[in-house]
Design a protein around this motif. Structure first.
Motif, PDB file in Angstrom:
ATOM      1  N   PRO B  38       0.861  -1.248  -0.193  1.00 15.58           N
ATOM      2  CA  PRO B  38       0.041  -0.066   0.014  1.00 15.58           C
ATOM      3  C   PRO B  38       0.685   1.372  -0.478  1.00 15.58           C
ATOM      4  N   ARG B  39       0.322   2.266  -1.040  1.00 15.21           N
ATOM      5  CA  ARG B  39       0.933   3.923  -0.341  1.00 15.21           C
ATOM      6  C   ARG B  39       1.281   4.299   0.576  1.00 15.21           C
ATOM      7  N   VAL B  40       1.966   4.601   1.319  1.00 15.39           N
ATOM      8  CA  VAL B  40       1.624   4.772   2.779  1.00 15.39           C
ATOM      9  C   VAL B  40       2.530   6.134   2.751  1.00 15.39           C
ATOM     10  N   SER B  41       2.316   7.263   4.020  1.00 22.04           N
ATOM     11  CA  SER B  41       3.579   8.361   3.481  1.00 22.04           C
ATOM     12  C   SER B  41       4.363   7.620   4.519  1.00 22.04           C
ATOM     13  N   GLY B  42       5.489   8.669   5.266  1.00 25.21           N
ATOM     14  CA  GLY B  42       7.049   8.463   6.108  1.00 25.21           C
ATOM     15  C   GLY B  42       7.897   7.825   4.812  1.00 25.21           C
ATOM     16  N   ARG B  43       8.750   7.926   5.613  1.00 27.30           N
ATOM     17  CA  ARG B  43      10.329   7.272   5.139  1.00 27.30           C
ATOM     18  C   ARG B  43      10.321   5.554   4.441  1.00 27.30           C
ATOM     19  N   ALA B  44       9.322   5.000   5.179  1.00 20.72           N
ATOM     20  CA  ALA B  44       9.523   3.253   5.439  1.00 20.72           C
ATOM     21  C   ALA B  44       8.823   2.792   3.975  1.00 20.72           C
ATOM     22  N   LEU B  45       8.865   1.169   3.572  1.00 21.13           N
ATOM     23  CA  LEU B  45       8.033   0.967   2.650  1.00 21.13           C
ATOM     24  C   LEU B  45       7.206  -0.037   2.916  1.00 21.13           C
ATOM     25  N   SER B 248      -2.886  -2.360  25.774  1.00 23.19           N
ATOM     26  CA  SER B 248      -1.282  -2.017  26.058  1.00 23.19           C
ATOM     27  C   SER B 248      -0.107  -2.370  25.039  1.00 23.19           C
ATOM     28  N   LEU B 249      -0.552  -2.868  23.459  1.00 28.43           N
ATOM     29  CA  LEU B 249       0.401  -3.541  22.695  1.00 28.43           C
ATOM     30  C   LEU B 249       0.702  -2.017  22.082  1.00 28.43           C
ATOM     31  N   VAL B 250      -0.328  -1.535  21.278  1.00 29.10           N
ATOM     32  CA  VAL B 250       0.084  -0.359  20.025  1.00 29.10           C
ATOM     33  C   VAL B 250       0.066   0.582  20.765  1.00 29.10           C
ATOM     34  N   PRO B 251       0.662   1.381  22.100  1.00 29.34           N
ATOM     35  CA  PRO B 251       1.184   2.011  22.419  1.00 29.34           C
ATOM     36  C   PRO B 251       2.527   1.870  22.845  1.00 29.34           C
ATOM     37  N   VAL B 252       3.278   1.112  22.802  1.00 31.39           N
ATOM     38  CA  VAL B 252       4.442   0.243  22.902  1.00 31.39           C
ATOM     39  C   VAL B 252       4.645   0.583  21.908  1.00 31.39           C
ATOM     40  N   ILE B 253       4.097  -0.249  20.641  1.00 34.63           N
ATOM     41  CA  ILE B 253       4.370  -0.058  19.186  1.00 34.63           C
ATOM     42  C   ILE B 253       4.725   0.999  18.808  1.00 34.63           C
ATOM     43  N   GLU B 254       3.682   2.466  19.182  1.00 37.58           N
ATOM     44  CA  GLU B 254       3.415   3.351  18.707  1.00 37.58           C
ATOM     45  C   GLU B 254       5.025   4.204  18.874  1.00 37.58           C
ATOM     46  N   ARG B 255       5.377   3.955  20.251  1.00 37.88           N
ATOM     47  CA  ARG B 255       6.404   4.857  20.886  1.00 37.88           C
ATOM     48  C   ARG B 255       7.664   4.498  20.316  1.00 37.88           C
ATOM     49  N   LEU B 256       7.748   2.545  19.748  1.00 38.97           N
ATOM     50  CA  LEU B 256       9.009   2.082  19.350  1.00 38.97           C
ATOM     51  C   LEU B 256       8.968   2.568  18.008  1.00 38.97           C
ATOM     52  N   GLN B 257       7.931   2.689  17.066  1.00 41.13           N
ATOM     53  CA  GLN B 257       8.272   2.903  15.939  1.00 41.13           C
ATOM     54  C   GLN B 257       8.578   4.086  15.767  1.00 41.13           C
ATOM     55  N   ASP B 258       7.981   5.056  16.962  1.00 47.49           N
ATOM     56  CA  ASP B 258       7.691   6.143  16.360  1.00 47.49           C
ATOM     57  C   ASP B 258       7.137   6.840  15.775  1.00 47.49           C
ATOM     58  N   ALA B 259       6.084   5.805  14.819  1.00 42.91           N
ATOM     59  CA  ALA B 259       5.002   6.366  14.254  1.00 42.91           C
ATOM     60  C   ALA B 259       3.737   5.514  14.593  1.00 42.91           C
ATOM     61  N   PRO B 260       2.434   5.996  13.988  1.00 39.56           N
ATOM     62  CA  PRO B 260       1.279   5.194  13.764  1.00 39.56           C
ATOM     63  C   PRO B 260       1.321   3.996  14.103  1.00 39.56           C
TER      64      PRO B 260
END
Lengths: 225, 267
Positions: B38-45, B248-260
């Motif tokens: 999918p097309r997404v914004s940000g620098r990651a594929l 509890s997991l989603v905020p952890v991922i968002e914090r580590l990923q620095d992205a939604p």
């Protein structure tokens, strides 16, 4: 890398029973008394308050946690055909530690164990974490794997019961009842898991892993894990 | 009993850096494995994998090789939760994944939940190789049954192995093993205390330590996080069910990923 030193079954060593009694005695200087394997955290949160809780916790540790995995790692180290292979088992054992303090627990005890074995038995083993150190030492000193594994599990149980006596707290007699109750389990697990390969490594002691993590931030602590 | 047809899937995805962005370098898909980009914004594929067989049962075999080339960033997720269905006696479903993170690159491995059904037999292995200052975030949520549907796993076989190497050195390994009466086992006080959902989160990177304090704040009541050694952060989370685990997991991922979180998680 060099091969493992040949098994030294010299006639001037004391027999197996006395050697293993020495290795797994609380007087053998590995510092076991300073580690609680997460127990201190479970006491703090009131999940462990009495002897029956300690016994249930130890059942999980032995069957589904470090007890089981340590025997498998010990057996792999015992059967390793080169120092290189022992170091691979050691790297796996360290990498499997679920928390900083559990890594410390296995490293500190293992390195102290190896130091003493090298000094007293004249071996030349590298620093290894605890179960791998025991497996390599048993092989080098001609100790049988089955008895070594059972004695190790029994020593682990005794050491954690001693920790429980200090912090739960439990009476000495209650503590010894737990050790006696769990002795057949130590024997059974020691017999079962020495034949497993590293493929069988696995645990499910989630609560115990988490306890060892939250222990890092515990305000008042007697133990290093 | 006739043998069920087996599902086979092979997937290979790699990314490369192009300027500030990451783009597809190579894509190979066969059998039941597909990947959407999918097309997404940000620098990651972002690559979204999809199992067209609709689940995994005994005898199925899925292999994936995922690579992030130098200085590129690749986020992998799944289209849906992966359902591990009843297996015929003696048959085991297998999934094997290899991740490779080049110097300066990053992989975020963020599949949605793996749901174990009663009588499933499943073995999963993931091995990752990180070079230099590559970074890896690995998140694996697992549900034993579906509590909302009152489905319990009363007999199953599940093993899940992870190995992460950094410049050839094994820096993290985890092996979960659940056999027999999984629900009964998870009910034990010092196993999972009644939880039916659990997740492992591993972040291997030079800056891992800087996430320790923030993650401690985000841990649920039954969760913990530890910087096991420099550069290796590990968290375990338990929850009563999948819904609470996500909370509890989603905020952890968002914090580590620095992205939604990847969008597939939210739709």
């Amino acid at each position: 890398m060099g091969t493992v030193a040949p098994i030294r079954m010299s006639t001037d060593t004391p027999d197996v029973m006395l050697t293993l009694a020495q290795w797994f005695s609380p007087a053998f200087p590995i510092g076991a008394f300073s580690f609680s394997h997460g127990l201190e955290s479970l006491v703090e949160t009131d999940e462990i308050r009495a002897a029956e809780d300690v016994e249930a916790w130890l059942n999980s540790v032995l069957n589904y946690g470090a007890g089981r995995n340590d025997v498998i790692l010990m057996a792999a180290s015992f059967r390793a055909s080169s120092t290189e292979e022992i170091k691979e088992v050691d790297a796996l054992a360290r990498a499997l530690s679920p928390s900083k303090e559990r890594l410390l627990e296995t490293e500190v005890q293992g390195e102290a164990f190896i130091r003493t074995i090298n000094e007293v038995w004249g071996s030349d083993l590298p620093p290894l974490c605890y179960p791998v150190a025991i497996g390599a030492s048993a092989r080098t000193c001609g100790m049988p794997l089955h008895e070594t594994a059972c004695m190790y599990l029994h020593a682990l149980t005794s050491s954690l019961v001693s920790a429980a006596i200090r912090i739960v707290p439990l009476g000495q007699t209650e503590g010894q009842s737990i050790v006696r109750t769990l002795a057949p389990l130590c024997d059974q697990l020691g017999s079962t898991y020495i034949d497993e390969s590293l493929e069988a490594i696995g645990s499910s002691s989630f609560i115990g892993d988490i306890a060892s993590m939250t222990h890092e931030d515990q305000y008042s602590r007697m133990f290093r894990s | 009993m006739p043998r069920q047809p087996r599902a086979l899937g092979r997937l290979r995805v790699s990314s490369k850096a192009r300027g500030e962005r990451s783009v597809l370098d190579d894509l190979y898909q066969s059998g039941a494995s597909k990947a959407l980009l999918p097309r997404v914004s940000g620098r990651a594929l972002t690559a979204v994998s999809l199992n067209t067989a609709g689940g995994i049962t005994g005898g199925d075999r899925f292999d994936a090789t995922i690579s992030a080339g130098e200085n590129s960033r690749l986020t992998m997720t799944t289209q849906a939760a992966e359902r591990i269905y009843r297996a015929q006696p003696g048959e085991i479903g297998r999934m094997s994944t290899r991740l490779s993170v080049a110097d300066g690159a990053r992989i975020d491995w963020l599949p949605q939940e793996t749901i174990l059904f009663d009588h499933c037999a499943f073995e999963r292995r993931l091995s990752a190789e990180i070079t230099g200052n590559g970074r890896l975030l690995l998140v694996e949520p697992v549900l034993a049954g579906r509590r909302a549907s009152r489905e319990e796993v009363r007999t199953a076989r599940f093993s899940d192995h992870y190995e992460i190497r950094r410049d050839g050195e094994l820096v993290f390994a985890d092996a979960t093993r659940l056999t027999g009466d999984v629900a009964g086992h998870l009910d034990e006080r010092f196993i999972a205390g009644g939880a039916r959902a659990f997740a492992s989160v591993v972040y291997v990177a030079d800056d891992a330590e800087s996430f320790l304090a923030p993650l401690k704040e985000l841990m649920p009541e039954r969760g913990g996080v530890s910087l096991i050694r420099p550069g290796v952060l590990f968290a375990r989370l338990l929850a009563a069910d999948g819904y609470l685990l996500r909370q509890s997991l989603v905020p952890v991922i968002e914090r580590l990923q620095d992205a939604p979180i990847p969008r597939t998680w939210t739709i």
